[in-house]
Design a protein around this motif. Structure first.
Motif, PDB file in Angstrom:
ATOM      1  N   ARG A  12       0.823  -1.207   0.000  1.00 53.53           N
ATOM      2  CA  ARG A  12       0.000   0.000   0.000  1.00 53.53           C
ATOM      3  C   ARG A  12       0.858   1.259   0.000  1.00 53.53           C
ATOM      4  O   ARG A  12       2.047   1.218   0.362  1.00 53.53           O
ATOM      5  N   ALA A  13       0.261   2.378  -0.369  1.00 51.71           N
ATOM      6  CA  ALA A  13       0.950   3.658  -0.271  1.00 51.71           C
ATOM      7  C   ALA A  13       1.311   3.902   1.192  1.00 51.71           C
ATOM      8  O   ALA A  13       0.515   3.651   2.086  1.00 51.71           O
ATOM      9  N   GLY A  14       2.517   4.361   1.427  1.00 52.15           N
ATOM     10  CA  GLY A  14       2.969   4.656   2.779  1.00 52.15           C
ATOM     11  C   GLY A  14       3.654   3.502   3.476  1.00 52.15           C
ATOM     12  O   GLY A  14       4.086   3.631   4.618  1.00 52.15           O
ATOM     13  N   VAL A  15       3.798   2.379   2.788  1.00 52.07           N
ATOM     14  CA  VAL A  15       4.428   1.219   3.415  1.00 52.07           C
ATOM     15  C   VAL A  15       5.959   1.275   3.315  1.00 52.07           C
ATOM     16  O   VAL A  15       6.659   0.633   4.073  1.00 52.07           O
ATOM     17  N   GLY A  16       6.473   2.053   2.364  1.00 55.98           N
ATOM     18  CA  GLY A  16       7.924   2.198   2.240  1.00 55.98           C
ATOM     19  C   GLY A  16       8.550   1.456   1.079  1.00 55.98           C
ATOM     20  O   GLY A  16       9.747   1.172   1.115  1.00 55.98           O
ATOM     21  N   LYS A  17       7.799   1.158   0.039  1.00 56.42           N
ATOM     22  CA  LYS A  17       8.324   0.383  -1.088  1.00 56.42           C
ATOM     23  C   LYS A  17       9.571   1.000  -1.719  1.00 56.42           C
ATOM     24  O   LYS A  17      10.571   0.318  -1.895  1.00 56.42           O
ATOM     25  N   THR A  18       9.484   2.268  -2.063  1.00 57.02           N
ATOM     26  CA  THR A  18      10.609   2.915  -2.741  1.00 57.02           C
ATOM     27  C   THR A  18      11.832   2.963  -1.838  1.00 57.02           C
ATOM     28  O   THR A  18      12.950   2.627  -2.252  1.00 57.02           O
ATOM     29  N   THR A  19      11.638   3.347  -0.593  1.00 54.12           N
ATOM     30  CA  THR A  19      12.747   3.420   0.361  1.00 54.12           C
ATOM     31  C   THR A  19      13.368   2.049   0.574  1.00 54.12           C
ATOM     32  O   THR A  19      14.599   1.895   0.564  1.00 54.12           O
ATOM     33  N   VAL A  20      12.536   1.028   0.743  1.00 58.76           N
ATOM     34  CA  VAL A  20      13.047  -0.336   0.923  1.00 58.76           C
ATOM     35  C   VAL A  20      13.747  -0.808  -0.346  1.00 58.76           C
ATOM     36  O   VAL A  20      14.809  -1.435  -0.279  1.00 58.76           O
ATOM     37  N   GLY A  21      13.192  -0.477  -1.512  1.00 58.67           N
ATOM     38  CA  GLY A  21      13.835  -0.862  -2.769  1.00 58.67           C
ATOM     39  C   GLY A  21      15.249  -0.311  -2.890  1.00 58.67           C
ATOM     40  O   GLY A  21      16.176  -1.013  -3.298  1.00 58.67           O
ATOM     41  N   TRP A  22      15.427   0.956  -2.503  1.00 54.02           N
ATOM     42  CA  TRP A  22      16.769   1.540  -2.546  1.00 54.02           C
ATOM     43  C   TRP A  22      17.696   0.898  -1.516  1.00 54.02           C
ATOM     44  O   TRP A  22      18.891   0.709  -1.774  1.00 54.02           O
ATOM     45  N   GLU A  23      17.159   0.539  -0.353  1.00 52.76           N
ATOM     46  CA  GLU A  23      17.996  -0.120   0.658  1.00 52.76           C
ATOM     47  C   GLU A  23      18.343  -1.545   0.235  1.00 52.76           C
ATOM     48  O   GLU A  23      19.459  -2.022   0.491  1.00 52.76           O
ATOM     49  N   VAL A  24      17.412  -2.227  -0.420  1.00 51.47           N
ATOM     50  CA  VAL A  24      17.712  -3.548  -0.993  1.00 51.47           C
ATOM     51  C   VAL A  24      18.866  -3.411  -1.978  1.00 51.47           C
ATOM     52  O   VAL A  24      19.822  -4.197  -1.956  1.00 51.47           O
ATOM     53  N   SER A  25      18.801  -2.388  -2.831  1.00 50.66           N
ATOM     54  CA  SER A  25      19.877  -2.150  -3.785  1.00 50.66           C
ATOM     55  C   SER A  25      21.200  -1.900  -3.067  1.00 50.66           C
ATOM     56  O   SER A  25      22.250  -2.413  -3.480  1.00 50.66           O
ATOM     57  N   ALA A  26      21.173  -1.137  -1.994  1.00 48.85           N
ATOM     58  CA  ALA A  26      22.404  -0.874  -1.230  1.00 48.85           C
ATOM     59  C   ALA A  26      22.978  -2.173  -0.671  1.00 48.85           C
ATOM     60  O   ALA A  26      24.202  -2.389  -0.721  1.00 48.85           O
ATOM     61  N   LEU A  27      22.124  -3.039  -0.147  1.00 48.89           N
ATOM     62  CA  LEU A  27      22.601  -4.323   0.381  1.00 48.89           C
ATOM     63  C   LEU A  27      23.180  -5.196  -0.735  1.00 48.89           C
ATOM     64  O   LEU A  27      24.217  -5.841  -0.549  1.00 48.89           O
ATOM     65  N   LEU A  28      22.507  -5.216  -1.883  1.00 53.28           N
ATOM     66  CA  LEU A  28      23.013  -6.010  -3.002  1.00 53.28           C
ATOM     67  C   LEU A  28      24.336  -5.453  -3.515  1.00 53.28           C
ATOM     68  O   LEU A  28      25.254  -6.221  -3.835  1.00 53.28           O
ATOM     69  N   ARG A  29      24.450  -4.120  -3.567  1.00 55.65           N
ATOM     70  CA  ARG A  29      25.737  -3.525  -3.958  1.00 55.65           C
ATOM     71  C   ARG A  29      26.821  -3.930  -2.966  1.00 55.65           C
ATOM     72  O   ARG A  29      27.947  -4.242  -3.363  1.00 55.65           O
ATOM     73  N   GLY A  30      26.482  -3.904  -1.674  1.00 51.66           N
ATOM     74  CA  GLY A  30      27.442  -4.286  -0.652  1.00 51.66           C
ATOM     75  C   GLY A  30      27.895  -5.729  -0.780  1.00 51.66           C
ATOM     76  O   GLY A  30      29.028  -6.063  -0.423  1.00 51.66           O
ATOM     77  N   ALA A  31      27.027  -6.583  -1.306  1.00 49.72           N
ATOM     78  CA  ALA A  31      27.369  -7.992  -1.526  1.00 49.72           C
ATOM     79  C   ALA A  31      27.892  -8.219  -2.947  1.00 49.72           C
ATOM     80  O   ALA A  31      28.147  -9.349  -3.345  1.00 49.72           O
TER      81      ALA A  31
END
Length: 186
Positions: A12-31
Motif C-alpha cells: 500500500r501507499a505509505g508502506v515504504g516500497k521505494t525506500t526499501v527498494g533503494w535499501e535492498v539495492s544498497a545491500l546487493l551492492r554491498g554484496a
C-alpha cells in the motif's frame, strides 16, 4: 545465469516500497550482486490515459520492456521492481513478456497498519494528494491482503528500520548467498 530474475516489492501507499527498494539495492551492492532497479510508478505515468489503454497497462509494459531490454543488453539479469500492485497474479504475464518466459519471480508484500501508513503519508504528501493517497492506500491494502498469491512473502514494516526490512526482503531472493557473477558481462 542466463535467465532473468525479478524481485517484486509491493504494498500500500505509505508502506515504504521505494525506500526499501533503494535499501535492498544498497545491500546487493554491498554484496557485489549485479542488479538493476526500477520504480514501477514511473513506467506508466502519463496523463490523460490513452483511450485504448485506460489503466495504462500497455504503456507500463512497453516502458518496462524497453528499459529492461537496455539493462539485459548490458548483461544484467536481476531486477528489483517496486510498485503497489506488482505482486498480483495478473502482473506475472507482463514480467514474462518483458523479461523472458523463464523469468524467476520473487514476490514480497510490505505491510503496515493503517496508523503507520497514515503517519508516513502525512509526512510525505505535502501537496494536494493526501486524502486521495489515504483512501487509495486503505483500499489497496485490503485488495493486496486478499489477492496476493500464496507464494508471496509478507514483510511487516511497522516499528522497524528500513535496513532491517531490506535484509528480510533480500533474504527472500537468495541472491546474496548464491553463486553469481559479481559484475555483468562487458
Amino acid at each position: 545465469m542466463d535467465h532473468a530474475e525479478v524481485l517484486l516489492v509491493a504494498g500500500r501507499a505509505g508502506v515504504g516500497k521505494t525506500t526499501v527498494g533503494w535499501e535492498v539495492s544498497a545491500l546487493l551492492r554491498g554484496a557485489d550482486v549485479a542488479h538493476a532497479v526500477i520504480d514501477g510508478d514511473f513506467m506508466g505515468q502519463v496523463h490523460p490515459a490513452p483511450p485504448q489503454d485506460p489503466d495504462r497497462a500497455r504503456i507500463t509494459e512497453a516502458s518496462l520492456t524497453a528499459v529492461w531490454a537496455n539493462f539485459a543488453r548490458h548483461g544484467y539479469r536481476r531486477l528489483v521492481y517496486t510498485n503497489t500492485l506488482s505482486v498480483l497474479t495478473e502482473t506475472a504475464g507482463m514480467f514474462r513478456r518483458a523479461l523472458g518466459a523463464d523469468v524467476r519471480i520473487v514476490r514480497v508484500l510490505l505491510t503496515a497498519s493503517d496508523a503507520t501508513a497514515r503517519e508516513r503519508l502525512v509526512r510525505r504528501e505535502i501537496g494536494s494528494e493526501l486524502e486521495r493517497e489515504l483512501t487509495g492506500s486503505a483500499r489497496k491494502a485490503r485488495l493486496l491482503d486478499r489477492h496476493a498469491p500464496a507464494d508471496t512473502v509478507r514483510v511487516a514494516t511497522d516499528a522497524r528500520t528500513v535496513a532491517d526490512i531490506a535484509r528480510e526482503v533480500v533474504a527472500a531472493t537468495g541472491w546474496a548467498g548464491q553463486d553469481r557473477p559479481a559484475r555483468p558481462p562487458a
